[in-house]
Design an enzyme around this catalytic site. Structure first.
Site, PDB file in Angstrom:
ATOM      1  N   SER A 256      35.160  28.572  40.890  1.00 34.95           N
ATOM      2  CA  SER A 256      34.459  29.466  39.972  1.00 34.95           C
ATOM      3  C   SER A 256      32.974  29.229  40.152  1.00 34.95           C
ATOM      4  O   SER A 256      32.567  28.370  40.931  1.00 34.95           O
ATOM      5  CB  SER A 256      34.872  29.194  38.519  1.00 34.95           C
ATOM      6  OG  SER A 256      34.507  27.893  38.145  1.00 34.95           O
ATOM      7  N   SER A 257      32.161  30.004  39.423  1.00 36.94           N
ATOM      8  CA  SER A 257      30.716  29.926  39.658  1.00 36.94           C
ATOM      9  C   SER A 257      30.108  28.752  38.920  1.00 36.94           C
ATOM     10  O   SER A 257      29.251  28.895  38.076  1.00 36.94           O
ATOM     11  CB  SER A 257      30.040  31.229  39.215  1.00 36.94           C
ATOM     12  OG  SER A 257      30.224  31.447  37.843  1.00 36.94           O
ATOM     13  N   CYS A 258      30.563  27.546  39.266  1.00 36.81           N
ATOM     14  CA  CYS A 258      30.147  26.362  38.520  1.00 36.81           C
ATOM     15  C   CYS A 258      28.748  25.919  38.887  1.00 36.81           C
ATOM     16  O   CYS A 258      28.142  25.128  38.186  1.00 36.81           O
ATOM     17  CB  CYS A 258      31.123  25.212  38.744  1.00 36.81           C
ATOM     18  SG  CYS A 258      31.269  24.696  40.462  1.00 36.81           S
ATOM     19  N   GLY A 259      28.227  26.378  40.050  1.00 34.35           N
ATOM     20  CA  GLY A 259      26.871  26.048  40.412  1.00 34.35           C
ATOM     21  C   GLY A 259      26.694  24.657  40.981  1.00 34.35           C
ATOM     22  O   GLY A 259      25.587  24.184  41.146  1.00 34.35           O
TER      23      GLY A 259
END
Length: 266
Positions: free
Chosen positions: A110-113
């Protein structure tokens, strides 16, 4: 071996502790790879719900610090393939250097960065101070909590989606975005706000998830004046929030909430 499901709904066997078995039909939430390209460079692959993808890409770029609050929203070209979605965008002029310094080529859930960063300095980067201030009181938080379910159509059908909501100072939910990933849902919300030119206007963000440090960072970078989450925070999340001056309201339930710091309000 994997199977391809032809329909959105699947029949399961529901089993009770007493041994009763009943056939039930459940709708399944979609989750597909979204390959994001900036300036023709493959940057990341996110597993996401295939809705509001343009908002996701814009919010993700903000969270990755590839663009700043002074940059105008960009367009996103999307191409559906058998494997997933390819989302292509061109960053504003002058952002090429930061893109090249942050580029990565591994898939993340996911877009956890953080997936794919090369060292600890990249993982825990300094945060700016939050400048916005919320005008919401505790009654506004409880009002938003009571209304949140009405803004979760995907989760109501599947039970498998998170929601991120923009809430006005009086507790009215102005905008919401859903996704199977909690990070994605927040990126979608922030991207949608940026695309509309909307500000927090004394309101706050309400998330149906735990308060992880990645979500704190996304809130800080979006200058969110108050972050409210359904579940508990991690220690790092609280430390990062305190350092940036971001108030938290966690374990937010219809009967009680936990407030961090010295937050006033009736």
């Amino acid at each position: 071996m994997s199977a391809v499901l032809e329909d959105e709904s699947v029949i399961f066997r529901q089993v009770t502790p007493e041994g009763r078995v009943t056939a039930v039909t459940r709708e399944l939430a979609e989750e597909v790879p979204v390959a994001i390209e900036f300036n023709g460079i493959g940057y990341a692959v996110l597993m996401a719900t295939p809705a509001d993808v343009a908002d996701l890409v814009l919010g993700f770029a903000l969270a990755e610090r590839l663009i700043g609050p002074e940059d105008a929203p960009f367009d996103v070209d999307m191409h559906a393939t058998e494997q997933g979605i390819i989302a292509r965008a061109t960053l504003p002029e002058g952002r090429t250097e930061v893109l090249l310094s942050r580029v990565r080529h591994r898939a993340s859930e996911s877009s956890c960065g953080i997936c794919g960063v090369e060292n600890l300095e990249q993982a825990i980067r300094p945060l700016p101070a939050v400048t916005g201030r919320t005008l919401a009181d505790k009654a506004a938080i409880f009002r938003a909590l009571g209304d949140l379910g009405q803004h979760q159509p995907l989760n109501m059908r599947t039970g498998a989606a998170h929601v991120a909501a923009l809430v006005a100072a009086d507790g009215a939910i102005r905008l919401a975005r859903e996704d199977v990933g909690r990070h994605n849902a927040f990126d979608k919300l922030i991207g949608a706000m940026r695309r509309r030119g909307w500000e927090w206007d004394g309101g706050f963000a309400l998330l149906s998830s735990r308060c992880s440090y990645e979500l704190v960072e996304k809130a800080v970078l979006a200058d969110c004046p108050l972050l409210v989450t359904i579940s508990a925070p991690t220690r790092l999340a609280v430390e990062r929030a305190v350092g940036a001056g971001l108030p938290l309201a966690v374990l937010a339930r219809p009967d009680a909430i936990l407030l961090s710091g010295d937050q006033s309000g009736s």
